[in-house]
Design a protein around this motif. Structure first.
Motif, mmCIF file in Angstrom:
data_model
loop_
_atom_site.group_PDB
_atom_site.id
_atom_site.type_symbol
_atom_site.label_atom_id
_atom_site.label_comp_id
_atom_site.label_asym_id
_atom_site.label_seq_id
_atom_site.Cartn_x
_atom_site.Cartn_y
_atom_site.Cartn_z
ATOM 1 N N GLU A 44 0.847 -1.188 0.000
ATOM 2 C CA GLU A 44 0.000 0.000 0.000
ATOM 3 C C GLU A 44 0.881 1.236 0.000
ATOM 4 O OE1 GLU A 44 -2.347 -0.113 3.549
ATOM 5 O OE2 GLU A 44 -0.623 0.129 4.880
ATOM 6 N N SER A 45 0.282 2.375 -0.246
ATOM 7 C CA SER A 45 1.032 3.627 -0.197
ATOM 8 C C SER A 45 1.580 3.838 1.208
ATOM 9 C CB SER A 45 0.123 4.795 -0.579
ATOM 10 O OG SER A 45 0.758 6.038 -0.304
ATOM 11 N N ASN A 46 2.783 4.401 1.284
ATOM 12 C CA ASN A 46 3.391 4.672 2.588
ATOM 13 C C ASN A 46 2.951 6.009 3.154
ATOM 14 O OD1 ASN A 46 5.131 3.811 4.719
ATOM 15 N ND2 ASN A 46 6.682 5.266 4.018
ATOM 16 N N ARG A 47 2.050 6.675 2.488
ATOM 17 C CA ARG A 47 1.506 7.914 3.053
ATOM 18 C C ARG A 47 0.713 7.593 4.315
ATOM 19 N NH1 ARG A 47 0.713 9.063 -2.685
ATOM 20 N NH2 ARG A 47 2.063 10.800 -3.280
ATOM 21 N N SER A 48 0.544 8.591 5.167
ATOM 22 C CA SER A 48 -0.107 8.363 6.458
ATOM 23 C C SER A 48 -1.515 7.798 6.302
ATOM 24 C CB SER A 48 -0.159 9.678 7.250
ATOM 25 O OG SER A 48 -0.839 10.680 6.515
ATOM 26 N N GLU A 49 -2.196 8.198 5.228
ATOM 27 C CA GLU A 49 -3.559 7.717 5.015
ATOM 28 C C GLU A 49 -3.610 6.372 4.296
ATOM 29 O OE1 GLU A 49 -2.600 10.478 1.502
ATOM 30 O OE2 GLU A 49 -2.164 10.339 3.661
ATOM 31 N N GLY A 50 -2.453 5.859 3.895
ATOM 32 C CA GLY A 50 -2.426 4.581 3.193
ATOM 33 C C GLY A 50 -2.943 4.719 1.771
ATOM 34 N N GLY A 51 -3.744 3.760 1.353
ATOM 35 C CA GLY A 51 -4.273 3.765 -0.009
ATOM 36 C C GLY A 51 -3.508 2.787 -0.891
ATOM 37 N N LYS A 92 1.645 -4.414 3.716
ATOM 38 C CA LYS A 92 0.488 -4.328 4.604
ATOM 39 C C LYS A 92 0.736 -5.109 5.895
ATOM 40 C CE LYS A 92 -2.969 -3.640 0.965
ATOM 41 N NZ LYS A 92 -4.165 -4.189 0.270
#
Length: 253
Positions: free
Chosen positions: A70-77, A100
Motif C-alpha cells: 500500500e502507499s506509505n503515506r499516512s492515510e495509506g491507499g 500491509k
C-alpha cells in the motif's frame, strides 16, 4: 621468609591447577550424553527453482498484483507503482510503498533491477531502497560503474556500513538481496537493550556480516535509537528512478 611463602603459594596454586586439569581430562562421557532428539526441526520444502520461495514463506509479490503493498503515506491507499510482465516498477512521484503486513525478525528475499537508460551519477542513478521496519535502509542503487560515497552505494546499510565488496550486476540485469534481520529490543523505558543486526547476501556474495546497526537510517546527523513496535512493515523507496522489483518473499524468524 616472605619470598619462601610467596613461592610456596605459587607452587600450591600450580599443583592445584594441574590436579584440576587432570581431573577434567579423566571425565569420559558416552557419545549419547551429548545427543538430543527434541525439539525436532519442522520440515520445509525449498523452492523448486533458484530463489523461489520455500513453502513456509509469505509471498509478498509474485508478479500478479500489488495486493500485499500500500502507499506509505499516512492515510495509506493503494500502491500506485507500475505492474507489467510480472514486474513492479517505481512510478516516480507517487511515493514510497510499504507492506500491509508487519515484520520483525525475518529472512527477506527481494530481486531488483536498475534502469537500462543511464541517467545521472552517484545517488542520482537508479536509486531506491529497502527500508526494514520503515527505519533501517539497505541501499538500492546503480553502483555498477558509478561512484558515490561507499556507505551509500548498493548493498550498504545506508550512511552506516559500506558493503564488503561490490557485487553489482549491469543495469537491466537482476540483482538479488537475501537479508537476514534481527529487530532491536527495547526495555520498558524505551532504551535499546539489543541493537538491530543485519546480514546481507548480494547476488550470492556476503556483503554485510551480522553488522550491529547504530540506529535508524539518517540522511543527516548521527543515528539514535527510538523505541518502536516489535513488528512493522518494510518500505520500498520511490527516489524518482525507474527501479524494478520482482520475487519478494519473507520468512518470519
Amino acid at each position: 621468609m616472605k619470598s619462601i611463602v610467596k613461592h610456596s603459594a605459587i607452587f600450591i596454586l600450580a599443583m592445584s591447577s594441574t590436579s584440576l586439569f587432570a581431573q577434567q581430562k579423566e571425565v569420559k562421557l558416552p557419545p549419547e550424553a551429548t545427543e538430543f532428539y527434541q525439539p525436532v526441526p519442522r520440515k520445509v520444502t525449498p523452492g523448486q527453482e533458484n530463489n523461489m520461495a520455500p513453502d513456509d514463506a509469505i509471498v509478498l509479490f509474485d508478479g500478479s498484483n500489488l495486493n500485499q503493498f500500500e502507499s506509505n503515506r499516512s492515510e495509506g491507499g493503494a500502491a500506485q507503482w507500475t505492474l507489467s510482465d510480472g514486474v513492479m516498477t517505481v512510478k516516480p512521484r507517487t511515493g514510497d510503498i510499504r507492506t500491509k503486513e508487519a515484520f520483525g525478525d525475518m529472512q527477506l528475499h527481494i530481486e531488483w533491477s536498475s534502469p537500462t537508460e543511464i541517467k545521472g551519477e552517484g545517488q542520482g542513478r537508479g536509486n531506491s531502497g529497502v527500508i526494514i521496519m520503515g527505519h533501517y535502509e539497505v541501499q538500492v542503487l546503480d553502483s555498477y560503474e558509478s561512484k558515490t560515497y561507499t556507505n551509500g552505494q548498493a548493498a550498504s546499510i545506508y550512511k552506516q556500513f559500506p558493503p564488503l565488496v561490490n557485487a553489482m550486476k549491469a543495469p537491466g540485469e537482476w540483482n538479488t538481496y537475501d537479508i537476514f534481520f534481527t529487530a532491536p529490543r527495547f526495555n520498558k523505558d524505551g532504551m535499546v537493550i539489543s541493537p538491530a543486526k543485519v546480514t546481507v547476501v548480494h547476488n550470492g556474495v556476503l556483503v554485510q556480516n551480522a553488522v550491529e546497526l547504530k540506529g535508524p537510517t539518517e540522511y543527516i546527523g548521527i543515528p539514535n535509537y527510538r523505541a518502536h513496535a516489535e513488528e512493522l512493515p518494510f518500505v520500498l523507496q520511490d527516489h524518482g528512478d525507474l527501479v524494478s522489483y520482482r520475487n519478494i518473499w519473507v520468512r518470519k524468524l
